[in-house]
Design an enzyme around this catalytic site. Structure first.
Site, short mmCIF file in Angstrom:
data_model
loop_
_atom_site.label_atom_id
_atom_site.label_comp_id
_atom_site.label_asym_id
_atom_site.label_seq_id
_atom_site.Cartn_x
_atom_site.Cartn_y
_atom_site.Cartn_z
N TRP A 24 -6.04 -2.85 -9.75
CA TRP A 24 -7.33 -2.76 -9.05
C TRP A 24 -7.47 -1.45 -8.28
CZ3 TRP A 24 -11.90 -5.33 -8.03
CH2 TRP A 24 -12.56 -4.99 -6.85
N MET A 25 -8.69 -0.89 -8.26
CA MET A 25 -9.03 0.25 -7.40
C MET A 25 -10.31 -0.04 -6.63
SD MET A 25 -10.54 3.93 -8.62
CE MET A 25 -9.08 4.85 -9.00
N ASN A 26 -10.33 0.33 -5.32
CA ASN A 26 -11.61 0.49 -4.64
C ASN A 26 -11.69 1.86 -3.96
OD1 ASN A 26 -10.16 -1.90 -3.06
ND2 ASN A 26 -11.40 -0.95 -1.50
N ASP A 27 -12.01 1.95 -2.71
CA ASP A 27 -12.41 3.22 -2.07
C ASP A 27 -11.51 4.42 -2.37
OD1 ASP A 27 -13.42 0.99 -0.79
OD2 ASP A 27 -12.70 1.54 1.19
N TRP A 51 -8.64 -7.47 -6.18
CA TRP A 51 -8.26 -6.94 -4.87
C TRP A 51 -7.08 -7.75 -4.32
CZ3 TRP A 51 -8.05 -8.25 0.37
CH2 TRP A 51 -8.12 -7.19 1.27
N PHE A 86 -5.22 -0.07 4.56
CA PHE A 86 -6.64 0.05 4.26
C PHE A 86 -7.05 1.53 4.28
CE2 PHE A 86 -8.90 -4.29 5.02
CZ PHE A 86 -8.02 -4.92 4.14
N SER A 87 -8.34 1.76 4.07
CA SER A 87 -8.83 3.12 3.83
C SER A 87 -8.56 4.08 4.99
CB SER A 87 -10.33 3.08 3.55
OG SER A 87 -10.53 2.59 2.26
N ASP A 152 -10.95 2.57 8.74
CA ASP A 152 -11.36 3.69 7.88
C ASP A 152 -11.46 5.02 8.63
OD1 ASP A 152 -11.60 1.51 6.17
OD2 ASP A 152 -13.79 1.47 6.22
N GLU A 208 -18.68 0.82 7.35
CA GLU A 208 -17.39 1.14 6.75
C GLU A 208 -17.37 2.62 6.36
OE1 GLU A 208 -17.21 -2.01 3.58
OE2 GLU A 208 -15.64 -2.84 4.87
#
Ligand code: DQQ
Length: 476
Positions: A24-27, A51, A86-87, A152, A208
């Site tokens: 999985w990938m997000n930001d 996620w 997290f980011s 973030d 965010e």
């Protein structure tokens, strides 16, 4: 230790967009330039295509278009990032690369909303191997008037200081951005909130992934608010990414913004942006080419998510314009078409398109009420994605076969031409219109042969180029 998930089917794998090797990938995170390479990190879960506890995946590139995947940079599980890294962002200091990221912590009662967050540091001398700072966290707690939403960090240097902005929610349930200052990246002083939502409906309950940068002597605050209420044609995604333009007063501290929140991209698949300043002074943005809670059919194949093309940001009045960085021209492997023709009805451009760029100009000087549609067609001659332009109103409407909901934008009506620059990949299309003043970013899931079709309701002169693009730009 579980085993990493592997890709089982390449049908939707992208040719020149950055993805995970599997998982999985997000930001996008930590977008920076260090020792001759651009680095980009991303929210990553290597053990499934969904996620999970967030790691930082990592890739680097010399030219912003061909990326080399590197070992996972951050793995959660230490006391300050027990449940996720997290980011966050990156900054270079004394020839070291520093990552500043959010530690995510659950209280352990199986309630995913019962968590707390702190901010941590990691560093590297070679840009490949990272060590978490022994005295983490660097910011232990949110301010007293904050909720648990506190994440973030985006860091930058100004004068003799480092600053960072953090995404947050105040006790009234409004999204906002907090400013901190440091001289050494380790000790941080809280300066206060610099911008916040006036109400949830228009500006959201949580902001965010904030990013704050200079452009033409002004400051742009880019952020991804959650909770903005959809109107007829705006804020139609689950969450939005957009910007404010103003002047940051570091003393107050306050971003005096002259503009209301404006969406940056009008497509279904664009979120959680992050920018870098290139060595030659360009501001370049990357986004997550997906959206929370969307269907992601590639999950069945062992992966999910991708990053957009890197896009240069410029200001046109009070509007942020996005265009693919000039380096993307290096992706062109062949000119498939270079022609000028009059189209009156339907014209096809190319077939078996996998990775391609379609650059076209429609001459509008002889028409006033032209209606035209450019469509990406599948093998059954059905439109997978289409964009309709109405010259009389300037309306742009984007339809996607797998989504009932269209997307909308308006372009200037006093133009002599409609300029299209479309970037097609195996399962994505990015549409840059009129020099990047309107952009739509879309994923699609149709693995039959594609072609492009232009339809017009009157005669119009079209100058078109079609390029094949490199389908193996990245190494995993
Ligand atoms: N994704 C991260 C958070 C961020 C959110 C977690 C935005 O840090 O707020 O994966 O997509």
């Amino acid at each position: 230790m579980p085993t990493k998930i592997e890709v089982t089917n390449n049908r939707y794998r992208l040719g020149y967009h950055l993805m995970t090797p599997g998982g999985w990938m997000n930001d996008p995170n930590g977008f920076c330039y260090f020792q001759g390479y651009y680095h980009v990190f991303y929210q990553y879960y290597p053990y499934s295509a969904a996620w999970g506890p967030m790691h930082w995946g990592h890739a680097r590139s010399k030219d912003l278009v061909s990326w080399e995947t590197l070992p996972t940079a951050l793995t959660p599980g230490d006391s300050e990032d027990e449940d996720g890294c997290f980011s966050g962002s990156a900054v270079v200091k004394d020839d070291k690369l520093f990552l500043i990221y959010t530690g995510h912590h659950y209280y352990g009662d199986n309630d995913p909303d019962h968590f707390w967050q702190n901010q941590n540091l990691a560093y590297s001398t070679d840009g490949i191997h990272f060590t978490k700072y022994a005295h983490n966290p660097i910011i232990a707690k949110a301010p007293v008037d904050n909720t648990q939403h506190f994440r973030d960090p985006k860091v930058w240097q100004a004068d003799d200081h480092y600053y960072l902005v953090l995404g947050s929610q105040d006790q009234q349930g409004l999204g906002r951005v907090l400013l901190y200052r440091s001289d050494d990246l380790m000790d941080w002083t809280y300066l206060g909130p610099i911008a916040g939502a006036k109400d949830v409906q228009h500006e959201g309950f949580m902001w965010e992934c904030p990013d704050l940068f200079n452009l033409n002597g002004q400051q742009v605050l880019l952020t991804s608010p959650q909770g903005i209420k959809a109107t007829d044609k705006q804020y139609l995604n689950l969450f939005q990414t957009g910007y404010f333009i103003g002047q940051l007063d570091y003393q107050q501290p306050q971003l005096q913004h002259r503009t209301d929140f404006q969406e940056l991209d009008h497509g279904h698949d664009f979120y959680a942006t992050q920018t870098v300043l290139t060595p030659d002074g360009r501001r370049v943005v990357l986004g997550w080419m997906a959206m929370w809670e969307s269907q992601m059919p590639e999950q069945a194949d062992g992966w999910a998510g991708a990053l957009t093309l890197p896009r240069e940001l410029t200001l046109k009045g009070h509007q942020l314009v996005m265009q693919p960085v000039r380096e993307v021209a290096a992706l062109r492997t062949q000119t498939l078409l270079n022609q000028q023709a009059t189209v009156n009805g339907t014209a096809d451009f190319g077939n078996n398109l996998e990775q391609a760029e379609f650059k076209a100009s429609l001459d509008l000087t002889a028409t006033q009420q032209l209606k035209s549609t450019i469509s990406l067609m599948n093998a059954s001659q059905q439109a997978v994605v289409s964009l309709t332009f109405d010259q009389a109103t300037g309306d742009l409407v984007l339809h996607r076969a797998d989504r009932p909901d269209a997307r909308y934008a308006v372009t200037a009506t006093d133009r002599d031409s409609l300029e299209l620059d479309l970037f097609i990949d195996t399962s994505s299309i990015e549409l840059f219109i009129n020099g990047g003043t309107v952009v739509f970013t879309e994923r699609f899931y149709d693995d039959t042969a594609k072609s492009l079709q232009l339809q017009t309701d009157q005669a119009v002169t079209v100058t078109a180029k079609l390029f094949a693009l490199n389908g193996q730009a990245n190494q995993y």
